[in-house]
Design a protein around this motif. Structure first.
Motif, PDB file in Angstrom:
ATOM      1  N   THR A  50      44.889   0.426 -30.298  1.00 26.66           N
ATOM      2  CA  THR A  50      45.787   1.574 -30.213  1.00 26.66           C
ATOM      3  C   THR A  50      46.197   1.996 -31.625  1.00 26.66           C
ATOM      4  OG1 THR A  50      46.666   0.872 -28.071  1.00 26.66           O
ATOM      5  CG2 THR A  50      48.025   2.380 -29.373  1.00 26.66           C
ATOM      6  N   GLY A  51      46.110   3.298 -31.909  1.00 23.93           N
ATOM      7  CA  GLY A  51      46.447   3.785 -33.245  1.00 23.93           C
ATOM      8  C   GLY A  51      45.240   3.933 -34.152  1.00 23.93           C
ATOM      9  N   TRP A  52      44.066   3.521 -33.674  1.00 26.77           N
ATOM     10  CA  TRP A  52      42.822   3.670 -34.434  1.00 26.77           C
ATOM     11  C   TRP A  52      41.847   4.508 -33.610  1.00 26.77           C
ATOM     12  CZ3 TRP A  52      42.147   1.525 -39.322  1.00 26.77           C
ATOM     13  CH2 TRP A  52      43.149   0.637 -39.738  1.00 26.77           C
ATOM     14  N   HIS A  53      41.023   5.291 -34.282  1.00 27.28           N
ATOM     15  CA  HIS A  53      40.012   6.062 -33.574  1.00 27.28           C
ATOM     16  C   HIS A  53      38.725   6.051 -34.384  1.00 27.28           C
ATOM     17  CE1 HIS A  53      41.800   8.986 -36.365  1.00 27.28           C
ATOM     18  NE2 HIS A  53      40.673   9.672 -36.284  1.00 27.28           N
ATOM     19  N   GLY A  54      37.643   6.422 -33.728  1.00 23.34           N
ATOM     20  CA  GLY A  54      36.334   6.380 -34.371  1.00 23.34           C
ATOM     21  C   GLY A  54      35.386   5.536 -33.548  1.00 23.34           C
ATOM     22  N   GLU A  55      34.533   4.776 -34.231  1.00 22.53           N
ATOM     23  CA  GLU A  55      33.513   3.968 -33.553  1.00 22.53           C
ATOM     24  C   GLU A  55      34.093   2.606 -33.157  1.00 22.53           C
ATOM     25  OE1 GLU A  55      29.605   5.614 -35.877  1.00 22.53           O
ATOM     26  OE2 GLU A  55      31.201   4.720 -37.073  1.00 22.53           O
ATOM     27  N   ILE A  66      41.586  -8.012 -35.864  1.00 21.27           N
ATOM     28  CA  ILE A  66      40.521  -7.041 -35.630  1.00 21.27           C
ATOM     29  C   ILE A  66      39.248  -7.627 -36.233  1.00 21.27           C
ATOM     30  CG2 ILE A  66      39.667  -4.722 -36.115  1.00 21.27           C
ATOM     31  CD1 ILE A  66      42.548  -3.792 -36.373  1.00 21.27           C
ATOM     32  N   VAL A  67      38.188  -7.684 -35.445  1.00 17.28           N
ATOM     33  CA  VAL A  67      36.938  -8.304 -35.899  1.00 17.28           C
ATOM     34  C   VAL A  67      35.817  -7.281 -35.826  1.00 17.28           C
ATOM     35  CG1 VAL A  67      35.335 -10.219 -35.600  1.00 17.28           C
ATOM     36  CG2 VAL A  67      37.745 -10.510 -34.981  1.00 17.28           C
ATOM     37  N   SER A  68      35.141  -7.055 -36.953  1.00 23.04           N
ATOM     38  CA  SER A  68      34.006  -6.134 -36.965  1.00 23.04           C
ATOM     39  C   SER A  68      32.763  -6.844 -36.454  1.00 23.04           C
ATOM     40  CB  SER A  68      33.767  -5.594 -38.379  1.00 23.04           C
ATOM     41  OG  SER A  68      33.493  -6.647 -39.286  1.00 23.04           O
ATOM     42  N   SER A  69      31.918  -6.105 -35.757  1.00 22.95           N
ATOM     43  CA  SER A  69      30.734  -6.684 -35.133  1.00 22.95           C
ATOM     44  C   SER A  69      29.603  -6.873 -36.143  1.00 22.95           C
ATOM     45  CB  SER A  69      30.244  -5.782 -33.997  1.00 22.95           C
ATOM     46  OG  SER A  69      28.991  -6.218 -33.515  1.00 22.95           O
ATOM     47  N   PRO A  70      28.896  -8.005 -36.078  1.00 19.95           N
ATOM     48  CA  PRO A  70      27.731  -8.208 -36.943  1.00 19.95           C
ATOM     49  C   PRO A  70      26.491  -7.487 -36.420  1.00 19.95           C
ATOM     50  CG  PRO A  70      28.047 -10.124 -35.561  1.00 19.95           C
ATOM     51  CD  PRO A  70      29.203  -9.203 -35.278  1.00 19.95           C
ATOM     52  N   ASP A  71      26.602  -6.851 -35.261  1.00 17.44           N
ATOM     53  CA  ASP A  71      25.435  -6.246 -34.621  1.00 17.44           C
ATOM     54  C   ASP A  71      25.351  -4.736 -34.776  1.00 17.44           C
ATOM     55  OD1 ASP A  71      24.657  -8.786 -33.594  1.00 17.44           O
ATOM     56  OD2 ASP A  71      26.130  -8.550 -31.984  1.00 17.44           O
ATOM     57  N   THR A  72      26.410  -4.115 -35.290  1.00 13.83           N
ATOM     58  CA  THR A  72      26.390  -2.658 -35.384  1.00 13.83           C
ATOM     59  C   THR A  72      27.256  -2.187 -36.543  1.00 13.83           C
ATOM     60  OG1 THR A  72      26.800  -0.601 -34.162  1.00 13.83           O
ATOM     61  CG2 THR A  72      28.351  -2.394 -33.808  1.00 13.83           C
ATOM     62  N   ARG A  73      26.931  -1.014 -37.067  1.00  9.41           N
ATOM     63  CA  ARG A  73      27.773  -0.371 -38.065  1.00  9.41           C
ATOM     64  C   ARG A  73      28.833   0.453 -37.344  1.00  9.41           C
ATOM     65  NH1 ARG A  73      25.360  -0.088 -43.186  1.00  9.41           N
ATOM     66  NH2 ARG A  73      26.687   1.682 -43.712  1.00  9.41           N
ATOM     67  N   GLY A  74      29.938   0.707 -37.994  1.00  8.49           N
ATOM     68  CA  GLY A  74      30.950   1.537 -37.359  1.00  8.49           C
ATOM     69  C   GLY A  74      32.208   1.635 -38.196  1.00  8.49           C
ATOM     70  N   ASN A  75      32.809   2.822 -38.198  1.00 12.20           N
ATOM     71  CA  ASN A  75      34.034   3.057 -38.950  1.00 12.20           C
ATOM     72  C   ASN A  75      35.160   3.419 -37.988  1.00 12.20           C
ATOM     73  OD1 ASN A  75      32.351   2.846 -41.215  1.00 12.20           O
ATOM     74  ND2 ASN A  75      32.032   5.057 -41.312  1.00 12.20           N
ATOM     75  N   ILE A  76      36.335   2.855 -38.219  1.00 11.18           N
ATOM     76  CA  ILE A  76      37.510   3.254 -37.453  1.00 11.18           C
ATOM     77  C   ILE A  76      38.596   3.712 -38.428  1.00 11.18           C
ATOM     78  CG2 ILE A  76      37.035   1.872 -35.421  1.00 11.18           C
ATOM     79  CD1 ILE A  76      38.973  -0.238 -36.441  1.00 11.18           C
ATOM     80  N   TYR A  77      39.394   4.683 -37.970  1.00 13.83           N
ATOM     81  CA  TYR A  77      40.333   5.380 -38.836  1.00 13.83           C
ATOM     82  C   TYR A  77      41.750   5.321 -38.266  1.00 13.83           C
ATOM     83  CZ  TYR A  77      35.891   7.431 -40.361  1.00 13.83           C
ATOM     84  OH  TYR A  77      34.601   7.608 -40.802  1.00 13.83           O
ATOM     85  N   THR A  78      42.729   5.321 -39.160  1.00 10.88           N
ATOM     86  CA  THR A  78      44.120   5.397 -38.719  1.00 10.88           C
ATOM     87  C   THR A  78      44.362   6.731 -38.019  1.00 10.88           C
ATOM     88  OG1 THR A  78      44.677   6.219 -40.941  1.00 10.88           O
ATOM     89  CG2 THR A  78      45.045   3.869 -40.500  1.00 10.88           C
ATOM     90  N   LYS A  79      45.423   6.789 -37.222  1.00  8.78           N
ATOM     91  CA  LYS A  79      45.688   8.013 -36.460  1.00  8.78           C
ATOM     92  C   LYS A  79      46.248   9.132 -37.327  1.00  8.78           C
ATOM     93  CE  LYS A  79      50.308   6.599 -34.882  1.00  8.78           C
ATOM     94  NZ  LYS A  79      51.142   6.323 -33.685  1.00  8.78           N
ATOM     95  N   LYS A  80      46.764   8.804 -38.519  1.00  8.82           N
ATOM     96  CA  LYS A  80      47.292   9.833 -39.409  1.00  8.82           C
ATOM     97  C   LYS A  80      46.694   9.681 -40.801  1.00  8.82           C
ATOM     98  CE  LYS A  80      51.294   9.541 -41.344  1.00  8.82           C
ATOM     99  NZ  LYS A  80      52.759   9.553 -41.603  1.00  8.82           N
ATOM    100  N   GLU A  81      46.838  10.719 -41.595  1.00 12.97           N
ATOM    101  CA  GLU A  81      46.335  10.706 -42.967  1.00 12.97           C
ATOM    102  C   GLU A  81      47.451  10.286 -43.928  1.00 12.97           C
ATOM    103  OE1 GLU A  81      43.636  13.953 -44.117  1.00 12.97           O
ATOM    104  OE2 GLU A  81      44.010  14.803 -42.132  1.00 12.97           O
ATOM    105  N   TYR A  82      47.028   9.735 -45.064  1.00 17.41           N
ATOM    106  CA  TYR A  82      47.980   9.256 -46.069  1.00 17.41           C
ATOM    107  C   TYR A  82      47.592   9.804 -47.438  1.00 17.41           C
ATOM    108  CZ  TYR A  82      49.387   5.983 -42.434  1.00 17.41           C
ATOM    109  OH  TYR A  82      49.833   5.438 -41.257  1.00 17.41           O
ATOM    110  N   GLN A  83      48.609  10.048 -48.246  1.00 17.04           N
ATOM    111  CA  GLN A  83      48.392  10.553 -49.598  1.00 17.04           C
ATOM    112  C   GLN A  83      48.623   9.438 -50.613  1.00 17.04           C
ATOM    113  OE1 GLN A  83      50.502  14.188 -50.491  1.00 17.04           O
ATOM    114  NE2 GLN A  83      49.884  14.211 -52.634  1.00 17.04           N
TER     115      GLN A  83
END
Length: 230
Positions: A50-55, A66-83
């Motif tokens: 919750t709060g992340w979107h993307g792949e 949060i664990v990234s998969s060794p079997d696929t590429r993928g990016n996830i993004y925060t729900k808002k932008e930051y400066q």
């Protein structure tokens, strides 16, 4: 008998008071978590994405990480932008792991070029010993190299802090400053270190992202503090 009763009652009250104090001390310790740092907001609830979107299919949540998969590429993004912000998190590498942190990242395009990618890498892996300096952990990929030697052994948790203010980026790993760069000075004569086009150098806002590169990397205690202009 009456004196004995009063004595027993007094002991019970004393034990209750001591137990209450001990419980309060325990609560105080538990409350001193990264999410309670002054001005910081947690980016991960420890239960799901919750709060992340993307792949998101390229990531799982296990034991508060949060664990990234060794079997696929993928990016996830925060729900808002930051400066301008401070981003703190912990990460744990597996042997040969390769991942990244996106800064000022847009949703489309390769974050390493359309935004800024801070490399997440097992610097000790044999297959990475001939990389360019700007490809090791903490480096602004293709732009500015980070110092090496701050990572803990593979399989142990590391702490990382990223401070983005204007065109400057600082990265600390386990308390050591490994990157201190000004993006305005990153391309003298119009060329970056990798001699690639980096339109992300001109971006002043965007998403924070986790960038999966077919490696298992664990993240926890992700939190951010926005640095607002006075």
């Amino acid at each position: 008998m009456l004196k004995s009763s009063f004595w027993l009652m007094g002991c019970s009250l004393l034990l209750f008071f001591q137990s209450s104090v001990f419980a309060q001390e325990q609560i105080d310790v538990i409350d001193l978590t990264p999410s309670t740092e002054d001005g910081f907001t947690s980016l991960f609830n420890g239960k799901d994405l919750t709060g992340w979107h993307g792949e998101t299919e390229g990531y799982s949540v296990s034991a508060g990480t949060i664990v990234s998969s060794p079997d696929t590429r993928g990016n996830i993004y925060t729900k808002k932008e930051y400066q301008d912000f401070i981003f703190r998190f912990e990460f744990k590498l597996t042997p040969g792991a390769n991942s990244g942190i996106g800064i000022h990242a847009p949703i489309t395009g390769n974050p390493a070029y359309a935004g800024i990618e801070l490399q997440v890498l097992d610097n000790t892996a044999e297959k990475y010993q001939q990389l360019k300096p700007y490809q090791y952990h903490g480096s602004a990929y293709g732009i500015s190299p980070a110092k090496r030697g701050a990572l803990k052994p593979v399989g142990e948790w590391n702490e990382q802090e990223v401070i983005v203010r204007g065109s400057t980026i600082q990265v600390r790993v386990n308390g050591q400053l490994i990157l201190d760069t000004d993006l305005k000075k990153a391309a003298p004569n119009g060329k970056t270190m990798d001699e690639r086009d980096h339109p992300g150098l001109a971006r002043t806002t965007g998403y924070i992202a986790l960038l999966g590169h077919r490696s298992e990397v664990s993240f926890r205690n992700l939190r951010v503090k926005e640095l607002l202009e006075l």
